[in-house]
Write an enzyme that holds these catalytic residues in place. Structure first.
Site, mmCIF file in Angstrom:
data_model
loop_
_atom_site.group_PDB
_atom_site.id
_atom_site.type_symbol
_atom_site.label_atom_id
_atom_site.label_comp_id
_atom_site.label_asym_id
_atom_site.label_seq_id
_atom_site.Cartn_x
_atom_site.Cartn_y
_atom_site.Cartn_z
ATOM 1 N N ARG A 230 0.832 -1.197 0.000
ATOM 2 C CA ARG A 230 0.000 0.000 0.000
ATOM 3 C C ARG A 230 0.869 1.251 0.000
ATOM 4 O O ARG A 230 1.883 1.322 0.725
ATOM 5 C CB ARG A 230 -0.907 0.045 1.248
ATOM 6 N N GLU A 259 -2.453 7.898 -6.069
ATOM 7 C CA GLU A 259 -2.431 7.109 -7.306
ATOM 8 C C GLU A 259 -3.371 7.739 -8.314
ATOM 9 O O GLU A 259 -4.532 7.988 -7.977
ATOM 10 C CB GLU A 259 -2.829 5.658 -7.014
ATOM 11 N N HIS A 278 0.220 0.036 -9.888
ATOM 12 C CA HIS A 278 -0.618 -0.815 -9.012
ATOM 13 C C HIS A 278 -1.041 -2.088 -9.769
ATOM 14 O O HIS A 278 -2.233 -2.379 -9.916
ATOM 15 C CB HIS A 278 -1.848 -0.028 -8.530
#
Ligand SMILES: NC(=O)c1ccc[n+]([C@@H]2O[C@H](COP(=O)([O-])OP(=O)(O)OC[C@H]3O[C@@H](n4cnc5c(N)ncnc54)[C@H](O)[C@@H]3O)[C@@H](O)[C@H]2O)c1
Ligand SMILES: O=C(O)CC[C@@H](O)C(=O)O
Length: 523
Positions: A230, A259, A278
Site C-alpha cells: 500500500r 495514485e 498498481h
C-alpha cells in the site's frame, strides 16, 4: 420479487461478471468516472469497486437500498468500514485471491531492479549495447526481510526459498508456529529485521508500520526495497533521498500515496527505481479468482447468508453447512423469542451449548441480537450493526455456557425469568429442533411455516384451533403441544403447508381459551 441490481465500477474478471449476470441485473463499467458514483449508488443493492473509487461515509449514508459493498481485491482501505458497519452494509473482499499475483509481481520488480531490466531495455531500444553499464546483482543467498507474513508474505517466502534466499519476517500478530511452518525466521522487533535484511519487502495492510528516514536508514548499505502492498507505508521522500545518496541501492514500487503519482513525485525522479501502476493483483488468473470470490460473496450476502469473505462481521470458523444451519437457528430463535416476549425485562441471556466452540460466540452474540432487534425495529438491523443498535437501545446481552446442554443448542431468556426461555438445538444433519418454548419443554423439528398459540390448557381448545385453520383452507402437517402443568399455561405449534392469512390469526385469537397467536415463516 424485484431483481437485484449490482453496480460494478471497474473491470472485474469475466467469470465473476458472468456469475453475477446469471443471478442479478448488472451494470458494469471498465472504469466509472468517480464523479458519477454519488448519483448512482442509491439505485443498487450492491456496489463492487477496485482501486479507483473510495466509498466514504457520505457515499454510504442514506442508501436504504444498498446492502452490500465489495472491494474486488484484498485491501479494504478505500471503504469506510466504520460507516458501513453503522449503516448495516455488508463489506466483502477477496482475501488471498490475488496473493500469488502480488507475490510474483514483487519478484518481477525485485529481478527488474537487480538486473536493470527496464534501463537495459530502454538502452537497447535507443541503439545502445553497453553491457558493462548494466552489471546486475543476484538474489541467490541474499537475506530477504518480509514485514507482514500474511497471504502475500507467505507466497513471497515460498518463492524466495526457490532462489535459496534466507528468509526472515516481522509480524507481531502471528504465532511462532506459522513462521516455522513457512520456514521463515521470526524477528520480534522491526528494527532488528531492518538491520538484517539485504532486500526488504512489505506486505501489511495500510495500517502497518510506516517506514520513514529512521527506519530505512537501519537497512544495510546497498539494500533493496520493495513495496507492492500500500502507498504510504514507505515514506516516498525518504526513500527517494536514500536512493539518491546510494544508501539504498534500488527500489521496486507498485503502490503510491497518491495514485496515480504526481509527475513531480520524488520517487519518479530517483535513480534505480522501477515503478508499475498498481499491477500487483493484475493477472488473468487473479482476475478470475478475485472476480468469482467477490461475486459469490456479494450474492451470498444479498441472500442474507454469511460468506466467509464478509469483512465487518466476525465469521465463525465452521464448515459452510454448519454455519447455514446455525444461521437459520439464530434467526428463528431471535424472532420467536422477540414475538413471545415483547416487553423488555433487563438483560437478555444467550445460553450456548458446550459443543459449540467458543470461537463462534462473538458471531452468535451478534446474530442473536440482530434477529431479536430486527423483529421489533423499523430500521435495518443485521449481524453487521447489531451490537451498535443494541447499545443505542440500551439492551445488554449476557452469554453463558449452558451446563446442561452437551448438544449444539442455543437459548434466549430474560435474566431471572426462566418462563421466558426459548431454546433450539441444531442436529447433526442441520435440522433445527425446538426444545423449549415460553419455558415449556418441547421437542419438534422447526418447520418452514409455523403457527404458535399461547393458550389455557383446557378441553376443546385444540379442536377449535383445528376447525378455524381448516375454515381458511390451510392444511396442518403436524401439531405439537406443551404445558407448564395440567390446566395451566400451554403452547401449541402447528406445522402448516401455507402461510396463514392475518384474518386467520385474528379469528384464532378470538376463540375462548386462546391467549395469543403468532405465525413464523422462513421466507
Ligand atoms: N499491489 C497490489 O495490487 C496488491 C495485491 C494484493 C494485496 N495487496 C496488498 O498487500 C498487503 C498484504 O495483503 P495480504 O493479502 O497478504 O494481507 P493479509 O491480511 O493476509 O496479511 C497481512 C499481514 O500483515 C500483518 N501485519 C499487520 N500489521 C502489521 C504490523 N504493524 N507489523 C507487521 N505485520 C503486520 C498481519 O498480521 C498479516 O499477517 C495488503 O496491503 C493488500 O492490500 C496489494
Ligand atoms: O487489482 C486491484 O484492483 C487491486 C489489488 C490490490 O490492491 C488488492 O488490494 O487486492
Amino acid at each position: 420479487m424485484t431483481r437485484r441490481r449490482i453496480l460494478v465500477t471497474e473491470s472485474l474478471g469475466p467469470k465473476g461478471l458472468e456469475y453475477l449476470r446469471e443471478r442479478a441485473e448488472v451494470d458494469a463499467y471498465d472504469l466509472l468516472p468517480p464523479e458519477q458514483l454519488p448519483e448512482l449508488m442509491g439505485h443498487y443493492d450492491a456496489v463492487i469497486i477496485r482501486s479507483a473509487h473510495r466509498l466514504t461515509r457520505e457515499l454510504l449514508a442514506n442508501k436504504p437500498r444498498l446492502k452490500v459493498v465489495a472491494r474486488a481485491g484484498a485491501g479494504v482501505d478505500n471503504v469506510d468500514l466504520e460507516a458501513a458497519t453503522e449503516f448495516g452494509i455488508a463489506v466483502i473482499n477477496a482475501p488471498g485471491a490475488n496473493a500469488i499475483a502480488a507475490a510474483e509481481h514483487t519478484f518481477a520488480l525485485m529481478l527488474a531492479t537487480m538486473r536493470n531490466v527496464p534501463s537495459g531495455n530502454d538502452h537497447v531500444r535507443q541503439g545502445g549495447w553497453d553491457r558493462a553499464a548494466f552489471l546486475g546483482r543476484e538474489l541467490y543467498e541474499k537475506r530477504l526481510g518480509i514485514i507482514g507474513l500474511g497471504r502475500v508474505g507467505r507466497q513471497v517466502a515460498r518463492i524466495a526459498h526457490g532462489f535459496r534466499m534466507p528468509v526472515a519476517a516481522f509480524d507481531p500478530f502471528l504465532a511462532t508456529e506459522i513462521f516455522r511452518a513457512h520456514d521463515v525466521e521470526e524477528f520480534t522487533t522491526l528494527d532488528d529485521l531492518l538491520r538484517w535484511a539485504e532486500i526488504l519487502t512489505i506486505h501489511t495492510p495500510k495500517s502497518g508500520p510506516k517506514l520513514g528516514l529512521r527506519e530505512l536508514s537501519l537497512l544495510p548499505v546497498g539494500a533493496v526495497v520493495m513495496n507492492v502492498a500500500r502507498g504510504g507505508l514507505i515514506d516516498e521522500e525518504a526513500l527517494a533521498h536514500l536512493l539518491e545518496t546510494g544508501r539504498i541501492h534500488a527500489a521496486g514500487v507498485d503502490v503510491f500515496s497518491h495514485e496515480p503519482p504526481q509527475r513531480e513525485s520524488p520517487l519518479l525522479r530517483a535513480p534505480h527505481v522501477v515503478v508499475t501502476p498498481h499491477l500487483g493483483g493484475s493477472t488473468h488468473e487473479a482476475m478470475v479468482e478475485v472476480g468469482l470470490m467477490t461475486a459469490r460473496g456479494v450474492l451470498q450476502a444479498l441472500e442474507n447468508q454469511t460468506p466467509s469473505n464478509l469483512v465487518n462481521v466476525p465469521i465463525p470458523d465452521l464448515p459452510d453447512e454448519d454455519l447455514k444451519a446455525l444461521d437459520r437457528a439464530m434467526r428463528i430463535l431471535g424472532r420467536v423469542f422477540s414475538r413471545l416476549n415483547p416487553k423488555v425485562h433487563g438483560p437478555l441471556v444467550l445460553s450456548v451449548g458446550s459443543s459449540l466452540s467458543s470461537s463462534v460466540i462473538p458471531w452468535l452474540r451478534q446474530a442473536a441480537l440482530a434477529a431479536f432487534l430486527d423483529d421489533r425495529l423499523d430500521e435495518r438491523v443485521n449481524t453487521i450493526n447489531a451490537l451498535l443498535v443494541a447499545e443505542q437501545q440500551g439492551l445488554t446481552l449476557l452469554v453463558e455456557e449452558s451446563p446442561l446442554r452437551t448438544t449444539a443448542s442455543i437459548a434466549l431468556r430474560w435474566e431471572g425469568r426462566p418462563e421466558s426461555e426459548v431454546a433450539f438445538s441444531i442436529e447433526p444433519q442441520g435440522q433445527v429442533v425446538l426444545r423449549t418454548l415460553a419455558g415449556i419443554p418441547m421437542e419438534m423439528p422447526w418447520p418452514e411455516i409455523a403457527l404458535v398459540t399461547r393458550h389455557h390448557d383446557a378441553p376443546g381448545v385444540v379442536g377449535r384451533v383445528g376447525t378455524v385453520v381448516g375454515q381458511y383452507d390451510v392444511n396442518i402437517g403436524q401439531l405439537h403441544l406443551g404445558r407448564r402443568s395440567a390446566g395451566d399455561e400451554a403452547v401449541m405449534v402447528l406445522t402448516l403447508d401455507a402461510l396463514p392469512p392475518e384474518e386467520l390469526l385474528s379469528a384464532l385469537a378470538a376463540q375462548p381459551g386462546i391467549g395469543s397467536v403468532y405465525r413464523f415463516s422462513d421466507a
